[in-house]
Design a protein around this motif. Structure first.
Motif, mmCIF file in Angstrom:
data_model
loop_
_atom_site.group_PDB
_atom_site.id
_atom_site.type_symbol
_atom_site.label_atom_id
_atom_site.label_comp_id
_atom_site.label_asym_id
_atom_site.label_seq_id
_atom_site.Cartn_x
_atom_site.Cartn_y
_atom_site.Cartn_z
ATOM 1 N N VAL A 236 0.857 -1.189 0.000
ATOM 2 C CA VAL A 236 0.000 0.000 0.000
ATOM 3 C C VAL A 236 0.891 1.236 0.000
ATOM 4 C CG1 VAL A 236 -1.752 1.290 1.257
ATOM 5 C CG2 VAL A 236 -1.842 -1.210 1.209
ATOM 6 N N ARG A 237 0.666 2.138 -0.951
ATOM 7 C CA ARG A 237 1.513 3.331 -1.093
ATOM 8 C C ARG A 237 0.629 4.580 -1.213
ATOM 9 N NH1 ARG A 237 1.157 4.407 -6.554
ATOM 10 N NH2 ARG A 237 0.609 2.637 -7.893
ATOM 11 N N ASP A 238 1.286 5.730 -1.336
ATOM 12 C CA ASP A 238 0.587 7.021 -1.480
ATOM 13 C C ASP A 238 -0.484 7.182 -0.395
ATOM 14 O OD1 ASP A 238 2.110 7.422 -3.772
ATOM 15 O OD2 ASP A 238 0.597 6.520 -5.074
ATOM 16 N N ILE A 239 -0.119 6.902 0.842
ATOM 17 C CA ILE A 239 -1.074 6.929 1.953
ATOM 18 C C ILE A 239 -1.253 8.363 2.449
ATOM 19 C CG2 ILE A 239 -1.606 5.982 4.223
ATOM 20 C CD1 ILE A 239 0.584 3.814 3.534
ATOM 21 N N GLU A 240 -2.486 8.747 2.691
ATOM 22 C CA GLU A 240 -2.761 10.073 3.233
ATOM 23 C C GLU A 240 -3.973 10.015 4.157
ATOM 24 O OE1 GLU A 240 -3.787 12.857 0.233
ATOM 25 O OE2 GLU A 240 -5.277 11.573 -0.727
ATOM 26 N N VAL A 241 -3.971 10.876 5.153
ATOM 27 C CA VAL A 241 -5.108 11.008 6.056
ATOM 28 C C VAL A 241 -6.116 11.947 5.406
ATOM 29 C CG1 VAL A 241 -5.889 11.786 8.321
ATOM 30 C CG2 VAL A 241 -3.696 10.602 8.105
ATOM 31 N N THR A 242 -7.351 11.470 5.256
ATOM 32 C CA THR A 242 -8.374 12.282 4.589
ATOM 33 C C THR A 242 -9.475 12.736 5.535
ATOM 34 O OG1 THR A 242 -9.638 10.310 3.943
ATOM 35 C CG2 THR A 242 -7.960 11.101 2.399
ATOM 36 N N GLY A 243 -9.409 12.333 6.795
ATOM 37 C CA GLY A 243 -10.423 12.767 7.736
ATOM 38 C C GLY A 243 -10.273 12.076 9.076
ATOM 39 N N GLU A 244 -11.191 12.370 9.975
ATOM 40 C CA GLU A 244 -11.207 11.759 11.291
ATOM 41 C C GLU A 244 -12.581 11.164 11.565
ATOM 42 O OE1 GLU A 244 -9.879 14.411 14.319
ATOM 43 O OE2 GLU A 244 -8.069 15.015 13.225
ATOM 44 N N ILE A 245 -12.611 10.070 12.304
ATOM 45 C CA ILE A 245 -13.855 9.389 12.645
ATOM 46 C C ILE A 245 -14.127 9.616 14.123
ATOM 47 C CG2 ILE A 245 -15.072 7.177 12.676
ATOM 48 C CD1 ILE A 245 -13.154 6.215 10.508
ATOM 49 N N GLU A 246 -15.170 10.383 14.413
ATOM 50 C CA GLU A 246 -15.523 10.697 15.790
ATOM 51 C C GLU A 246 -16.880 10.075 16.135
ATOM 52 O OE1 GLU A 246 -13.426 12.076 17.676
ATOM 53 O OE2 GLU A 246 -11.983 12.992 16.296
ATOM 54 N N ASN A 247 -17.363 10.366 17.346
ATOM 55 C CA ASN A 247 -18.673 9.880 17.803
ATOM 56 C C ASN A 247 -18.820 8.376 17.616
ATOM 57 O OD1 ASN A 247 -19.490 12.563 18.394
ATOM 58 N ND2 ASN A 247 -19.986 12.874 16.226
ATOM 59 N N THR A 248 -17.770 7.657 17.929
ATOM 60 C CA THR A 248 -17.776 6.206 17.829
ATOM 61 C C THR A 248 -17.005 5.631 19.002
ATOM 62 O OG1 THR A 248 -17.219 4.337 16.378
ATOM 63 C CG2 THR A 248 -15.699 6.197 16.397
ATOM 64 N N ALA A 252 -10.844 7.506 15.399
ATOM 65 C CA ALA A 252 -9.781 7.048 14.520
ATOM 66 C C ALA A 252 -9.524 8.051 13.391
ATOM 67 C CB ALA A 252 -10.142 5.683 13.925
ATOM 68 N N TYR A 253 -8.383 7.859 12.725
ATOM 69 C CA TYR A 253 -8.074 8.588 11.499
ATOM 70 C C TYR A 253 -8.557 7.769 10.317
ATOM 71 C CZ TYR A 253 -4.895 11.399 14.370
ATOM 72 O OH TYR A 253 -4.370 12.219 15.334
ATOM 73 N N TYR A 254 -9.115 8.449 9.334
ATOM 74 C CA TYR A 254 -9.551 7.799 8.092
ATOM 75 C C TYR A 254 -8.479 8.047 7.048
ATOM 76 C CZ TYR A 254 -12.292 6.835 3.882
ATOM 77 O OH TYR A 254 -12.723 6.338 2.677
ATOM 78 N N LEU A 255 -7.956 6.976 6.451
ATOM 79 C CA LEU A 255 -6.858 7.092 5.490
ATOM 80 C C LEU A 255 -7.209 6.399 4.182
ATOM 81 C CD1 LEU A 255 -5.531 6.153 8.528
ATOM 82 C CD2 LEU A 255 -3.512 7.047 7.363
ATOM 83 N N ARG A 256 -6.572 6.858 3.127
ATOM 84 C CA ARG A 256 -6.668 6.205 1.820
ATOM 85 C C ARG A 256 -5.271 6.009 1.239
ATOM 86 N NH1 ARG A 256 -11.830 8.554 -1.682
ATOM 87 N NH2 ARG A 256 -13.450 7.958 -0.195
#
Length: 448
Positions: A236-248, A252-256
């Motif tokens: 898996v390459r070109d990884i970036e954080v695209t958002g955060e997951i709250e109210n759970t 967590a961090y959401y990554l692609r």
């Protein structure tokens, strides 16, 4: 003469390419038409099961005797779980329909709890009947929304075959199209539906317990490193954080990122802010013809979990659909299965690649237990079973109950007639704690 040969060859090649392209175009359209028809059938079945659950629940509420109440509540359980199965097979964004799935699951579980109470001769009280009435209202609402959605689809607004194709390419685009779905309205109106607290090994409320996950809080850069380390073999390459997951339960961090080897297939994952653990991973690639059987899929999943550092995980149940196998793993300590410490692994049956992982149940509940010797022997527990059943296997298991508690039980897999059941006998008190019907299907085992 020779100067005309090359242009002629090129012309023939161009025509052949055009014919081949036209053939491929038709094949592709036929395939998506087939997908659309399959999904239309699943959606039609979904509506039928929700409508049947609504009717059966109404019959249970107006029935005067426990025998009839038990019958109709049991029918409601079956219909709600079947509706949930059909819903999860549709190519819809899981995040957008999660509460709908939870509602169907809790409807079935709550009715199961009321069946158990009625079997003991206890009359349902006013609060319980009010809860059933509220659930009936939501089931009625969901039925109406599904019918309206079906009408939109019939009018040509949405093609499930195209939706699946677009969903594989662009999850963001799929989410935009979900705005057209009346299920979103149902989600919004369900925010206040009653919380259901009751005994049951798969109770939804257990997800709301305080996670046992420990560790330092990580930043976005560390989250990227977690993905790099955990999915090095998957390239898996070109990884970036695209958002955060709250109210759970687990923020967590959401990554692609991009998965090498699959024509640059985009993958996504979530990494917990506490402790830096992979909460889930998804590779929504297209899957070819199945070549692996159940045992081979389980072996690939076991190897994957071992490589990721998850030891002592035992495969319990599997479900197959659309060339994928979803395998549930439970933690095993001292030869005791701990059902709360759950990990799900999704395996592609064309080549055995791991295309999905969910560790939330494990991260929330996992810890070292102090498991004492049972006060009731296996022979004594076996005496509590019906004389009409045939015992096929026995093992110790820890199952959850209401109030964030766990109990040690003997899990008996038994056969009665042509059906198989799981009977849980308390290993310390000798009482029957749970009885589950196992429905063997081509795509896996449904436990209810």
């Amino acid at each position: 003469m020779r100067r005309y040969i090359l242009p002629s060859i090129l012309a023939v090649a161009l025509v052949a390419t055009g014919i081949w392209g036209y053939y491929q175009y038709n094949e592709r359209n036929d395939y998506h038409t087939y997908l659309d028809l399959q999904f239309q059938r699943q959606f039609y079945d979904l509506i039928g099961h929700v409508e049947n659950a609504q009717v059966d629940l109404a019959k249970a509420m107006v029935s005067g005797g426990n025998k009839d109440i038990i019958k109709y509540l049991n029918d409601t359980v079956f219909q709600s779980y079947m509706a949930q199965e059909k819903l999860t097979q549709l190519p819809l964004d899981h995040g957008a329909i999660r509460r709908t799935e939870n509602f169907l699951n809790q409807l079935g579980d709550y009715c199961t709890a009321m069946v158990n109470k009625s079997l003991e001769g206890i009359v349902l009280d006013q609060d319980e009947m009010s809860t059933l009435s509220e659930l009936h209202n939501y089931a009625n609402m969901l039925s109406q929304q599904l019918i309206e959605l079906q009408q939109n689809i019939s009018a040509g607004g949405i093609n499930f075959g195209d939706l699946r194709r677009e969903g594989n390419r662009d999850l963001a685009q799929l989410s935009d199209r979900m705005e057209k779905f009346q299920l979103i309205n149902f989600e919004e109106r369900m925010q206040e539906y009653p919380e259901l607290i009751y005994d049951g090994p798969f109770s939804e409320h257990l997800k709301d317990v305080q996670p046992r996950l420990e560790g330092e809080t990580i930043d976005e850069g560390q989250a990227i490193q977690v993905v790099q380390e955990n999915f090095r073999e998957e390239s898996v390459r070109d990884i970036e954080v695209t958002g955060e997951i709250e109210n759970t339960s687990i923020p967590a961090y959401y990554l692609r990122g991009t998965r090498n080897g699959n024509n640059g297939q985009e993958v996504s994952m979530a990494v917990s802010k506490t402790g830096g653990k992979v909460v889930w991973y998804l590779n929504p690639r297209e899957i070819g013809e199945s070549t692996l059987d159940r045992e081979e899929a389980i072996k690939r999943a076991e190897e994957f979990l071992t490589n990721k550092g998850y030891e002592d995980m035992v495969a319990t149940y599997t479900t197959n659909y659309e060339g994928q196998s979803v395998i549930n793993f439970a933690y095993e300590q001292d030869d005791v299965i701990v059902y709360t410490d759950l990990i799900k692994v999704k395996v592609a049956l064309d080549d055995g690649e791991i295309i999905g992982l969910e560790t939330e149940g494990f991260l929330i509940n996992h810890h070292k237990r102090d498991i004492e010797e049972p006060e009731v022997s296996e022979e004594e527990a076996r005496e509590r079973l019906s004389s009409g059943v045939e015992v096929e296997s026995t093992r110790l298991a820890i199952i959850p109950t209401a109030g964030e508690k766990e109990i040690l039980c003997y899990e008996f897999k038994v056969k009665f007639g042509e059906d198989h059941y799981l009977v849980y006998i308390d290993a310390n008190k000798g009482e029957q704690r749970q009885l589950l019907l196992m429905i063997e299907q081509e795509d896996g085992t449904l436990v209810m």
